[in-house]
Design an enzyme around this catalytic site. Structure first.
Site, short mmCIF file in Angstrom:
data_model
loop_
_atom_site.label_atom_id
_atom_site.label_comp_id
_atom_site.label_asym_id
_atom_site.label_seq_id
_atom_site.Cartn_x
_atom_site.Cartn_y
_atom_site.Cartn_z
N HIS A 12 0.69 -1.30 0.05
CA HIS A 12 -0.02 0.05 0.01
C HIS A 12 0.69 1.14 0.01
O HIS A 12 1.74 1.43 0.89
CB HIS A 12 -0.98 0.01 1.19
CG HIS A 12 -1.94 1.11 1.37
ND1 HIS A 12 -1.78 1.94 2.27
CD2 HIS A 12 -2.95 1.15 0.51
CE1 HIS A 12 -2.88 2.78 2.32
NE2 HIS A 12 -3.53 2.46 0.91
N HIS A 29 -0.94 10.64 -2.61
CA HIS A 29 -2.23 10.28 -1.88
C HIS A 29 -3.25 11.58 -1.91
O HIS A 29 -4.33 11.25 -2.33
CB HIS A 29 -2.14 9.60 -0.58
CG HIS A 29 -3.39 9.16 0.18
ND1 HIS A 29 -4.15 10.11 0.86
CD2 HIS A 29 -4.05 7.89 -0.07
CE1 HIS A 29 -5.27 9.35 1.06
NE2 HIS A 29 -5.20 8.22 0.56
O1 G3P Z 1 -5.90 0.32 -1.58
C1 G3P Z 1 -6.75 0.75 -0.59
C2 G3P Z 1 -6.46 1.99 -0.23
O2 G3P Z 1 -5.46 2.65 -0.93
C3 G3P Z 1 -7.62 2.83 -0.29
O3 G3P Z 1 -7.65 3.88 0.61
O4 G3P Z 1 -7.03 6.19 1.29
O5 G3P Z 1 -5.26 4.89 1.32
O6 G3P Z 1 -6.09 5.35 -0.96
P1 G3P Z 1 -6.44 5.28 0.53
CA CA Z 2 -4.91 4.18 -2.37
#
Ligand code: G3P
Ligand code: CA
Length: 289
Positions: A51, A93
């Site tokens: 992630h 992000h």
């Molecule tokens: O891959 C799942 C996740 O990335 C979604 O939430 O806010 O971390 O982009 P966020």
């Molecule tokens: Ca994400």
């Protein structure tokens, strides 16, 4: 009569409040009732997606993080994309550079040259000698890793709800085509418009839908900060539902599997996952998996 209406109104309001609060706490309840297992205890193999590149290994969504995620052996790296004022796809992000760099501003109001002058900050706020990468730079890194024997895919999340970034889907599809990456790239989003747009452009690209919560027994999901209708017909073009770990239920996972689709769960960072027959984990700590 007025008294009766008043009582009825109060009763209805109370019922609505009970239902709403039930749903509000159900993620907590589901999270508490799920049994957690380690990777070796899971009944089926799962894919591991790093992630934001593996945000517990290095500053999120940086080339350093993506390299660390790949070297930790992740099957895929996850990254978030936005579009600059001059049409470049940037990896970050947030919609602003405020949290992750030493600058300030909205990505769609800044040029790439302006953003490249900024330096990335780590969790502690320390400014590093690193810049926010473009999607093209991440592609180069991944292809270089492929040449060195790391077969890692990319899970690209399209950010910006409601057409914030006009043309981002076309630009993304063009880059995937140019990079000959269709076999190892997946596109995900909370935003139905972005997913439907990608599907219209390329019917063969793998698309995955982000879900914060599926309301038990109701055809409704929470995707980010708003509610959407849910049906398998509506999401016929989706290959996987990528769900928040605190609100996942075994019954929803089984229903998804019965429709021939998969489930990935995010973000699981302590090496333990809810025992819900999922197909993949999305984690900030790919090294633990
Ligand atoms: O891959 C799942 C996740 O990335 C979604 O939430 O806010 O971390 O982009 P966020
Ligand atoms: Ca994400």
């Amino acid at each position: 009569m007025t008294k009766r209406i008043d009582k009825m109104t109060i009763l209805i309001i109370l019922l609505i409040l009970i239902v709403i609060s039930g749903y509000a706490i159900s993620p907590i309840i589901m999270g508490k009732f799920n049994k957690y297992k380690t990777l070796s205890q899971l009944s089926r193999p799962v894919t591991v997606t790093a992630h934001r590149g593996g945000a517990n290994l290095a500053p999120e969504n940086t080339l350093t993080a993506f390299k660390a995620g790949i070297e930790a052996g992740a099957d895929m790296i996850e990254l978030d994309i936005h579009m600059t004022k001059d049409g470049h796809i940037l990896v970050c992000h947030d919609e602003t550079v405020d949290r992750t760099t030493n600058g300030k501003g909205r990505i769609n109001e800044m040029t790439l040259a302006e953003i490249k002058k900024l330096k990335v900050k780590n969790h502690a706020g320390k400014v590093l000698n690193e810049h926010l990468p473009t999607l093209a730079e991440v592609f180069s890194l991944v292809k270089h890793s492929h040449a060195n024997g790391y077969k890692c895919g990319m899970l690209i999340e399209v950010k910006g709800m409601n057409d914030l970034y006009q043309g981002i889907e076309e630009a993304l599809a063009k880059m995937i085509e140019q990079q000959e990456a269709r076999e190892w790239v997946v596109v995900q989003s909370f935003d139905d418009k972005a997913l439907e747009h990608m599907y219209r452009i390329d019917k063969h690209l793998r698309l995955e839908k982000l879900v914060a919560m599926k309301f038990p027994g109701l055809p409704i999901i929470c995707d980010g900060f708003h509610l959407s209708s849910f049906s398998f017909d509506k999401y016929h073009y989706i290959s996987s539902f990528n769900c928040y770990h605190g609100a996942i239920s075994r019954s929803f996972v089984d229903e998804v599997h019965a429709h021939g689709k998969e489930v990935k769960v995010w973000t699981i960072d302590d090496g333990k996952a809810p025992d819900v027959n999922m197909d993949g984990v999305i984690t900030n700590s790919p090294d633990l998996w």
